[in-house]
Design a protein around this motif. Structure first.
Motif, PDB file in Angstrom:
ATOM      1  N   ASP A 150      35.893  29.424 -10.771  1.00 52.92           N
ATOM      2  CA  ASP A 150      35.858  28.600  -9.757  1.00 52.92           C
ATOM      3  C   ASP A 150      35.389  27.363 -10.809  1.00 52.92           C
ATOM      4  O   ASP A 150      34.842  27.415 -11.273  1.00 52.92           O
ATOM      5  N   VAL A 182      41.824  21.708 -16.456  1.00 53.85           N
ATOM      6  CA  VAL A 182      42.214  21.578 -15.123  1.00 53.85           C
ATOM      7  C   VAL A 182      43.868  21.453 -15.589  1.00 53.85           C
ATOM      8  O   VAL A 182      44.033  20.687 -16.680  1.00 53.85           O
ATOM      9  N   LYS A 235      47.270  21.982 -13.186  1.00 53.49           N
ATOM     10  CA  LYS A 235      47.692  21.373 -11.091  1.00 53.49           C
ATOM     11  C   LYS A 235      48.875  22.518 -11.342  1.00 53.49           C
ATOM     12  O   LYS A 235      48.491  22.421  -9.936  1.00 53.49           O
ATOM     13  N   ILE A 286      40.963  26.172 -15.493  1.00 54.47           N
ATOM     14  CA  ILE A 286      40.993  26.956 -14.119  1.00 54.47           C
ATOM     15  C   ILE A 286      42.846  25.591 -13.483  1.00 54.47           C
ATOM     16  O   ILE A 286      42.878  24.902 -13.620  1.00 54.47           O
ATOM     17  N   CYS A 346      44.748  23.212  -9.610  1.00 52.80           N
ATOM     18  CA  CYS A 346      43.316  21.843  -9.846  1.00 52.80           C
ATOM     19  C   CYS A 346      44.121  20.711 -10.693  1.00 52.80           C
ATOM     20  O   CYS A 346      44.344  20.218 -11.646  1.00 52.80           O
ATOM     21  N   THR A 350      39.679  15.767  -8.323  1.00 54.42           N
ATOM     22  CA  THR A 350      40.698  17.016  -7.848  1.00 54.42           C
ATOM     23  C   THR A 350      41.047  17.526  -6.974  1.00 54.42           C
ATOM     24  O   THR A 350      39.603  17.167  -5.622  1.00 54.42           O
ATOM     25  N   ARG A 392      40.659  20.459  -5.981  1.00 51.56           N
ATOM     26  CA  ARG A 392      39.842  21.171  -5.496  1.00 51.56           C
ATOM     27  C   ARG A 392      37.940  20.683  -5.714  1.00 51.56           C
ATOM     28  O   ARG A 392      37.325  21.263  -6.430  1.00 51.56           O
TER      29      ARG A 392
END
Length: 416
Positions: free
Chosen positions: A27, A62, A64, A201, A204, A221, A223
């Motif tokens: 996470d 990060v 998507k 991640i 995200c 983001t 998240r």
């Protein structure tokens, strides 16, 4: 986990129960030293080299969607260092050297095959241009061999040498060129970065970039908010959209580039071949499929799919060059969203916002640039100074007019 032939044999004997996930699924933390927007080849290699070369491990990549789901998995997998102009020349030479030791360094099979690349020429003028390019490559320290017609025939006897419209005069052979497995490159860099503590991640999406008093503070983001001292935009065809979140307007157009693969065939094409009169390029994968592509779809688009007129155009060029492929069945096609710069060369630079970095404008050169792109962007993020092989990839060259026009076609995005 270290991969080896013995490990594969052992797992095969005991039901393959000992394999572990290749990377973690963490996470997002609230705060990082560096956030890299984009989980493609360039973003993952940047994270890897930040950790390996500079000891910066409090890093998040990060993405998507899923890692490697963008352009790094939507290309024709060609690796080469046959550039002509200073600026591009030393950069891609550096990238090829990194490719040559990549599998040993990552302990991951990226299927890098130096099968050789042959650029065909079809006129006296093209011959002279390729002779000049080959000399420039040799002066850079790379390899190049100028082949006459019979030299090409010895290596590629299956081409149509009898056509009268585009006769084959010869070719420029780049023996160290070749191909690699695109998704394996992404997975190898992801695994290497994860092993050094980088958080990868997925799912995200970045929805905003936080800037205060001219300095980047983090990203918003899907998240949650993530604070960061430094942020790098490494999103290829989505560069203009993400940069707009920081109030930037980039000199980038996004176009679709289609690629195709046929059913598996017996080994027939040993090299990567580029057709000088049709912008057609082809190789054969380890599975036996013929992998090929051609020009961009000449309109701006964010759709990862192409149009039928360009399909016809690419197929015509392939049939002109080697009619033998005419009965092969095309299994699938895909489209990558290409970030096209006005001069055909990339951008690796700081922005006017302190702590915000940019990597984009790769045109047709993105896949082969993955190692050096990450190496140079990591160096820039860590030290604040451009790496010596990427010093000409500045964003302000479009304001000053000091362009790196590799093809000599002027400052028009779609011509590169």
């Amino acid at each position: 986990m270290r991969y080896s032939g013995l490990k594969i044999l052992t797992e095969g004997l005991f039901g393959n129960r000992g394999w572990k996930p290749v990377w973690r699924e963490p996470d997002p933390k609230a705060d990082y030293d560096v956030v890299i927007i984009g989980g493609g080849g360039h973003g993952l290699s940047t994270a890897y080299y930040l950790a390996k070369n500079h000891g910066i491990t409090n890093v998040a990549v990060v993405e998507k969607g899923y890692l490697g789901g963008g352009n790094v998995g939507r290309n024709t997998t060609i690796v080469r260092a046959n550039y002509f102009l200073p600026g591009n020349q030393e950069f891609y030479s550096h990238s090829l050297k990194l490719w040559e030791r990549l599998e040993g360094e990552l302990n991951y099979n990226v299927m890098h095959s130096q099968r050789g690349l042959i650029n065909l020429f079809h006129s006296d003028g093209q011959r002279d241009a390729f002779a000049r390019r080959g000399n420039a490559m040799i002066n850079q320290g790379d390899d190049a061999v100028l082949l006459d017609r019979e030299g090409v025939r010895r290596l590629l006897p299956y081409l149509d040498f009898d056509q009268t419209r585009f006769p084959i005069y010869g070719g420029l052979h780049h023996p160290r060129g070749g191909s690699a497995r695109h998704d394996a490159v992404a997975w190898g860099y992801a695994r290497g970065a994860d092993q050094r503590g980088v958080d990868l991640i997925q799912n995200c999406e970045v929805t905003g970039i936080d800037i205060e008093n001219g300095k980047v503070r983090g990203v918003q983001t899907t998240r949650g908010a993530i604070r960061a001292k430094k942020v790098a935009i490494v999103v290829a065809g989505r560069s203009s959209q993400v940069a707009a979140m920081a109030g930037m307007r980039l000199p980038i157009e996004s176009h679709v580039l289609q690629a195709f693969v046929t059913e598996g065939l017996k080994p027939v094409i040993d090299h990567v071949i580029s057709f000088g009169m049709g912008h057609f390029y082809i190789s054969q994968s380890d599975k036996g499929g013929l992998v090929f592509g051609g020009d961009l779809d000449f309109y701006a688009s964010y759709a990862a799919r192409g149009n039928l007129p360009m399909v016809e155009h690419v197929m015509e060029a392939g049939m002109t060059l080697m009619p033998m492929i005419g009965k092969a069945k095309v299994l699938r096609s895909w489209g990558g969203i290409m970030d096209m710069s006005p001069d055909g060369s990339p951008i690796i630079d700081k922005t006017q916002t302190e702590g915000l970095f940019l990597n984009c404008g790769w045109n047709y050169g993105g896949f082969k640039a993955v190692p050096a792109s990450g190496w140079c962007l990591a160096h820039l993020i860590a030290t604040g100074e451009s790496h010596e092989v990427a010093r000409r990839f500045r964003l302000d060259r479009f304001a000053t007019g000091h362009l790196l026009d590799e093809e000599g076609t002027g400052s028009q995005h779609n011509l590169h």
